[in-house]
Motif scaffolding. Structure first.
Motif, PDB file in Angstrom:
ATOM      1  N   SER A   1       0.437  -1.134  -0.052  1.00 11.42           N
ATOM      2  CA  SER A   1      -0.132  -0.132  -0.105  1.00 11.42           C
ATOM      3  C   SER A   1       0.547   1.364  -0.342  1.00 11.42           C
ATOM      4  CB  SER A   1      -0.785   0.063   0.928  1.00 11.42           C
ATOM      5  OG  SER A   1      -1.686   1.343   1.247  1.00 11.42           O
ATOM      6  N   GLY A   2       0.252   2.220  -0.844  1.00 12.95           N
ATOM      7  CA  GLY A   2       1.423   3.196  -0.640  1.00 12.95           C
ATOM      8  C   GLY A   2       2.557   3.154  -1.641  1.00 12.95           C
ATOM      9  N   ALA A   3       2.807   1.910  -2.406  1.00 10.55           N
ATOM     10  CA  ALA A   3       3.991   1.771  -3.410  1.00 10.55           C
ATOM     11  C   ALA A   3       3.977   2.743  -4.398  1.00 10.55           C
ATOM     12  CB  ALA A   3       4.245   0.406  -4.442  1.00 10.55           C
ATOM     13  N   ALA A   4       5.173   3.346  -4.553  1.00  8.10           N
ATOM     14  CA  ALA A   4       4.753   4.903  -6.060  1.00  8.10           C
ATOM     15  C   ALA A   4       5.927   4.698  -7.044  1.00  8.10           C
ATOM     16  CB  ALA A   4       6.049   6.053  -5.429  1.00  8.10           C
TER      17      ALA A   4
ATOM     18  N   ALA B   1       3.174  -6.607   1.830  1.00  5.20           N
ATOM     19  CA  ALA B   1       3.382  -5.968   3.288  1.00  5.20           C
ATOM     20  C   ALA B   1       1.994  -5.117   3.903  1.00  5.20           C
ATOM     21  CB  ALA B   1       4.262  -5.115   2.783  1.00  5.20           C
ATOM     22  N   GLN B   2       1.928  -4.611   5.473  1.00  2.00           N
ATOM     23  CA  GLN B   2       1.564  -3.885   5.881  1.00  2.00           C
ATOM     24  C   GLN B   2       0.916  -2.602   5.424  1.00  2.00           C
ATOM     25  OE1 GLN B   2       4.623  -2.145   8.998  1.00  2.00           O
ATOM     26  NE2 GLN B   2       4.124  -0.392   7.600  1.00  2.00           N
ATOM     27  N   GLY B   3      -0.419  -2.746   5.894  1.00  3.16           N
ATOM     28  CA  GLY B   3      -0.901  -1.300   5.112  1.00  3.16           C
ATOM     29  C   GLY B   3      -2.433  -1.316   4.837  1.00  3.16           C
ATOM     30  N   ASN B   4      -3.391  -0.656   4.479  1.00  4.34           N
ATOM     31  CA  ASN B   4      -4.552  -0.980   4.005  1.00  4.34           C
ATOM     32  C   ASN B   4      -5.080  -1.333   2.563  1.00  4.34           C
ATOM     33  OD1 ASN B   4      -5.098   0.018   6.901  1.00  4.34           O
ATOM     34  ND2 ASN B   4      -4.678   2.186   6.446  1.00  4.34           N
TER      35      ASN B   4
ATOM     36  N   ASP C   1       3.299  -3.623  10.670  1.00  2.56           N
ATOM     37  CA  ASP C   1       1.712  -4.015  11.459  1.00  2.56           C
ATOM     38  C   ASP C   1       1.055  -5.958  10.422  1.00  2.56           C
ATOM     39  OD1 ASP C   1       2.198  -2.144  13.163  1.00  2.56           O
ATOM     40  OD2 ASP C   1       1.894  -0.271  11.907  1.00  2.56           O
ATOM     41  N   PRO C   2      -0.549  -4.807  10.591  1.00  4.25           N
ATOM     42  CA  PRO C   2      -1.029  -5.827  10.020  1.00  4.25           C
ATOM     43  C   PRO C   2      -0.880  -5.565   8.318  1.00  4.25           C
ATOM     44  CG  PRO C   2      -1.571  -6.194  12.064  1.00  4.25           C
ATOM     45  CD  PRO C   2      -1.084  -4.496  12.141  1.00  4.25           C
TER      46      PRO C   2
ATOM     47  N   LYS D   1      -5.358 -13.718  20.976  1.00  4.03           N
ATOM     48  CA  LYS D   1      -5.525 -12.034  20.341  1.00  4.03           C
ATOM     49  C   LYS D   1      -4.930 -11.259  19.803  1.00  4.03           C
ATOM     50  CE  LYS D   1      -9.247  -9.653  21.267  1.00  4.03           C
ATOM     51  NZ  LYS D   1     -10.230  -9.082  23.092  1.00  4.03           N
ATOM     52  N   SER D   2      -3.172 -11.996  19.233  1.00  2.00           N
ATOM     53  CA  SER D   2      -2.833 -10.998  19.027  1.00  2.00           C
ATOM     54  C   SER D   2      -1.916 -11.268  17.910  1.00  2.00           C
ATOM     55  CB  SER D   2      -1.776 -10.624  20.106  1.00  2.00           C
ATOM     56  OG  SER D   2      -1.388 -11.881  21.643  1.00  2.00           O
ATOM     57  N   GLY D   3      -0.882 -10.137  17.047  1.00  2.08           N
ATOM     58  CA  GLY D   3       0.397 -10.853  16.373  1.00  2.08           C
ATOM     59  C   GLY D   3      -0.016 -11.314  15.124  1.00  2.08           C
ATOM     60  N   TYR D   4      -1.645 -11.450  14.935  1.00  2.81           N
ATOM     61  CA  TYR D   4      -2.154 -11.498  13.504  1.00  2.81           C
ATOM     62  C   TYR D   4      -1.764 -10.783  12.474  1.00  2.81           C
ATOM     63  CZ  TYR D   4      -5.120 -14.093  15.656  1.00  2.81           C
ATOM     64  OH  TYR D   4      -5.650 -15.431  16.641  1.00  2.81           O
ATOM     65  N   GLY D   5      -0.680 -11.275  11.527  1.00  2.00           N
ATOM     66  CA  GLY D   5      -0.311 -11.157  10.062  1.00  2.00           C
ATOM     67  C   GLY D   5      -0.807 -10.007   9.018  1.00  2.00           C
ATOM     68  N   ILE D   6      -2.496 -10.342   8.859  1.00  4.10           N
ATOM     69  CA  ILE D   6      -3.097 -10.208   8.142  1.00  4.10           C
ATOM     70  C   ILE D   6      -4.443  -9.815   9.046  1.00  4.10           C
ATOM     71  CG2 ILE D   6      -4.658 -10.824   6.267  1.00  4.10           C
ATOM     72  CD1 ILE D   6      -2.415 -12.313   4.909  1.00  4.10           C
ATOM     73  N   GLU D   7      -5.309  -8.902   8.621  1.00  8.48           N
ATOM     74  CA  GLU D   7      -6.515  -8.594   9.885  1.00  8.48           C
ATOM     75  C   GLU D   7      -7.694  -8.011   8.409  1.00  8.48           C
ATOM     76  OE1 GLU D   7      -6.192  -5.107  11.928  1.00  8.48           O
ATOM     77  OE2 GLU D   7      -4.709  -6.345  13.735  1.00  8.48           O
TER      78      GLU D   7
END
Length: 899
Positions: free
Chosen positions: A480-483, A511-514, A553-554, A581-587
């Motif tokens: 996300s955000g790659a240019a 990678a992390q991001g939305n 981040d996820p 309930k923690s540490g997940y790579g994807i949400e």
């Protein structure tokens, strides 16, 4: 009232009625109300009972109930499924202070059964009644015709094919009518009965009347050993038991539960299709001597065998032999029987010589063509259950070795070679070495043969994949955000979002991001997978343009839809024991729309999309005020297969965590499922939205739920069978169920006008922990169906009215379980009541766990003390939640963790 023509006299123990005409009923009343005797009454004929029609009709319909003799005992039964039907003793004007006792039993967990007393029939639709309403409810008093004394509950939920004793003691006074009701399982002491008392001083109270029985719903209902005796009503606690609880009650014929089937071979139509209750499926194998081995769930005296052969225009008749497993012997019961090849024809064979048996072997002898195909659509077996502590032996478990060819010219050996077959397959290990003089394969009659040694590999372990080798697989990159140039060829030129079309056989590092929502709908190409993996510092493909901050981040999505299959998605981190309930790579997370309709979900599986693997992914809503499911797989008829869902979390939802339809061959393990909301009529946001952990419709076959933590599942149940369907061959083991409603509840209420018809069949519910259940009517398992086994579980600190378990159950541990409603402070203990129903049931007075706090995320449910030995189980049930091998120390513990 129908009855056996040769046996007109009602001859219940302690209730031998006088052959008096109805004109003698006034003498009956005088006798009942006298104070000169406390002996059992005698002499009425079976014809002095009359039946009345459905809907509490006062109209006589004398074909609803039947008297018949079984093992020298007279039994009253009804097979009618109509609602609110009765049979009454024709006595007018009736009796007053009496003791009315007997026994009753249901064949189906869904059946409704009861008794009536001080009944006003046939003049008025009014009586006192003790009944068990249909669909796994407990016995209770419910008046009919007035309002006093209604809805007082006894803590007895009858198991199918199990006799229960009852005793009703009435005392009629000038200003009130008092009565007590006691019900207890036959074979236990009356001191252990569940008892309630009622005093009715209303103007509508009943002061005299007759006795009778009441019925509704599916299955067969039975009554026996009726006794009526005078009660000196000054002492309502008079203790008279006409029949000793140690005296065996009559056996009744029932359909035998068939728990296992193997075959000598098959052509792709599997042996289990011969016992799946579906005449449109079949077991097929070509050749004389091909056979089915069928194992019963317990010991039975077989009375009848039914065989349905698949329809075939070329083959109109087949022939077979049949044998019963009797201890270590095979005993032939049918020889050269013929059967029609017609799926609409049930070929029925009565077995006159009954003996204790645990299995059935059917050997094909050819048919009226030269091809000799065996094509059996269904096998059903009927008989009388035998109490036995001996193990159930499979028909293929003998240790002999010799059989003969049909010609009898030379000894023939039949060997069983040891073999391991893949998970999901059937054992097919018989190899015949036949050396007849003629050199031809002949019919064989396998009353002697060697042991079958065939094991099945455990379900495949769900483990993280090794780091991807991008020299071997095509790799793409998403950030996300790659240019860069957005070609996805490296991290510098990564896709800024997941492309609309993905390449089969490729791996996409993300990678992390939305990333918003995504529809996985790429055309399938054989079994080529598409993989989506969260990029880690240790596993991210190329180093070109990589920065370790991309892995912190996820990777966050809002919703996923799978319209096609063969996808592997792996967040690579988080989940499972210690990281529930923690540490997940994807949400996958969103804020639900403010509405109470529709079937929105984090994951929608459509068109029967199959071969999906999702790991290390957390799914949750920012608010559970509005309707949102976890996984919805019910659209377009469902039909998904080969689903692996592991090390994930689904929490903070409003509805069902998993809604499946016609699934098969799937594994759901090491997941955290929590905070599932459900509402009634008064919710501030959405009213009457039912929540469940898992809801099933359709036929869901071979599903495994293991090593999961289920916490705070509100609504119907953690596992709920709704609408119409069946769950077959499920394995639920090694789970923790905390702060949730009834663990498993399958519905069948069609007989009472409902729309649910759901069954659980061949369930293995092993080594689970059920803890801190906050309160429900049923704390056990409600499992209409057959072949269900509940073993090695721990029930700790739960609140419920009843802890009855449907199906075959033993080796369970009960600690600090109680009923609160209607009980003093501290509640009414339930452990002893639950454990006494099992041969190896265990109770404790204190927690067996290292730390059992109210929050499972900070609890430690490992054992601080060993339990009593549990039932030793083989793979795949021989590992605990942490992967520890069970029983390595010679002691197979109960619960989710091995000591």
């Amino acid at each position: 009232m129908k009855y056996e023509p040769v046996q007109l006299l009602l001859n219940f123990v302690g209730f031998a009625f006088l052959s008096v005409s109805l004109g003698g009923c006034s003498k009956f009343e005088t006798y009942l109300n006298s104070t000169s005797s406390n002996t059992a009454l005698s002499s009425f004929k079976t014809t002095d009972f009359f039946d009345t029609g459905s809907g509490n009709s006062l109209q006589t319909q004398d074909d609803l109930f039947q008297f018949y003799r079984e093992k020298a005992r007279l039994i009253l039964k009804t097979e009618s499924t109509e609602t609110n039907i009765h049979s009454h003793l024709n006595v007018s004007p009736g009796y007053q202070s009496m003791i009315y006792s007997g026994s009753m039993m249901v064949s189906d967990a869904r059946a409704g059964i009861g008794i009536t007393f001080l009944s006003q029939y046939p003049f008025t639709d009014a009586y006192y009644r003790v009944r068990r309403y249909q669909n796994n409810s407990v016995f209770h008093i419910e008046n009919h015709g007035n309002t006093a004394c209604s809805k007082k509950y006894l803590d007895i939920n009858p198991e199918p094919m199990t006799w229960y004793r009852f005793k009703v003691t009435t005392a009629v006074f000038s200003s009130k009518t008092d009565f007590t009701v006691s019900i207890w399982k036959h074979g236990t002491s009356e001191d252990q009965a569940s008892t309630i008392f009622c005093s009715d001083s209303s103007q509508e109270r009943f002061q005299q009347g007759t006795i009778g029985v009441w019925s509704m719903g599916p299955g067969v209902k039975y009554w026996s050993d009726f006794s009526i005796s005078y009660n000196p009503f000054e002492d309502i606690s008079v203790d008279e038991t006409v029949l000793s609880d140690s005296e065996p009650l009559p056996m009744v014929e029932q359909e035998i539960t068939l728990v296992k089937v193997t075959a000598s071979s098959h052509d792709g139509h599997l042996p289990e299709y011969a016992i799946d209750r579906d005449v449109d499926t079949r077991w097929s194998a070509n050749g004389i001597g091909e056979f089915l081995d069928i194992t019963f769930d317990a010991h039975y005296q077989v009375s009848r065998v039914e065989v349905i052969y698949a329809s075939d225009v070329n083959q109109t008749e087949s022939y077979f032999d049949a044998y019963l497993q009797a201890g270590v012997e095979l005993v032939q019961i049918l020889k050269g029987e013929s059967a029609a090849h017609d799926a609409n024809v049930t070929n029925s064979y009565d077995i006159s010589d009954s003996f204790d048996s645990t299995g059935l072997k059917i050997v094909g002898l050819g048919n009226n063509t030269s091809h000799n195909w065996n094509s059996i659509a269904e096998v059903r077996v009927f008989g009388y259950k035998v109490d036995s502590t001996e193990p159930v032996l499979s028909p293929g478990s003998l240790n002999n070795s010799i059989t003969k060819c049909v010609e009898g010219e030379k000894i023939t050996r039949v060997r069983y070679e040891s073999e391991t077959v893949p998970y999901g397959s059937s054992c097919q290990s018989q190899q015949q070495v036949q050396e007849c003089v003629s050199g031809k394969y002949g019919n064989f009659f396998p009353n002697e043969y060697t042991a079958l040694s065939c094991s099945v590999e455990p379900e495949p372990p769900v483990v993280n994949n090794e780091p991807i080798d991008c020299q071997q697989l095509e790799c793409f990159y998403v950030r996300s955000g790659a240019a860069g140039n957005n070609t996805g060829m490296d991290w510098e030129n990564a896709y800024s979002s997941l492309p609309d079309s993905l390449v089969r056989g490729a791996v996409y590092f993300i990678a992390q991001g939305n990333y918003g929502s995504y529809n996985f709908n790429d055309t399938q190409s054989g079994s080529q997978w598409i993989q989506l993996r969260k990029a880690l510092s240790s596993d991210h493909g190329t180093d070109v343009g990589w920065n370790d901050t991309y892995s912190i981040d996820p990777a966050r999505f809002t919703q996923w839809t799978f319209s096609t299959g063969f996808y592997k998605i792996d967040g690579q981190t988080g989940g499972g024991e210690g990281s529930w309930k923690s540490g997940y790579g994807i949400e996958v997370s969103l804020t639900p729309e403010q509405k109470c309709t529709g079937n929105d979900a984090f994951i929608a599986i459509k068109n029967g999309a199959s071969d999906l693997e999702i790991r290390h992914t957390q799914m949750f809503a920012t608010s559970n005020n509005y309707k949102i499911r976890g996984i919805n797989a019910t659209t377009e008829g469902g039909g998904s297969t080969n689903i692996i869902f592991a090390y994930n979390a689904i929490h903070t939802i409003f509805g069902q965590a998993l809604y499946m339809n016609n699934w098969s061959n799937s594994v759901f393990e090491h997941n955290y499922i929590a905070d599932v909301r459900s509402t009634g009529a008064n919710d501030a946001y959405c009213t009457n939205i039912h929540g469940e952990g898992v809801a099933t419709i359709g036929k869901n076959r071979n599903i495994t739920f293991r090593y999961n933590l289920w916490d705070n599942i509100k609504g119907t149940a953690v596992f709920a069978g709704i609408n119409v369907g069946e769950s077959v061959d499920w394995k639920i083991y090694g789970n923790i169920f905390s702060r949730s409603t009834t663990t498993i509840y399958y519905y069948n209420n069609v007989g009472s006008g409902g729309t649910n018809s759901q069954f659980m069949t061949n369930l293995s519910f092993y080594n689970n922990i059920i803890v801190n259940m906050p309160g429900s009517s049923q704390g056990g398992l409600v499992l209409p169906g057959s072949g269900n086994r509940v073993m090695n579980n721990i029930w700790f600190n739960n609140i419920a009215n009843s802890f009855g378990i449907s199906g075959s159950h033993d080796y369970n541990l009960f600690v600090k379980n109680r009923r609160v409603s209607g009980c003093p402070d501290g509640g009414c203990p339930k452990d002893g009541e639950a454990a006494q129903l099992e041969i190896h049931g265990q109770t404790l007075s204190s927690s067996p766990f290292v730390n059992a706090s109210s929050d499972p995320l900070v609890s430690d449910y490992r054992l601080k003390i060993a339990t009593d030995p549990g039932l030793v189980l083989k793979a795949p049930f021989d590992k605990d939640m942490s992967g520890v091998t069970r029983g390595a120390d010679g002691h197979f513990d109960r619960g989710a963790f091995e000591k």
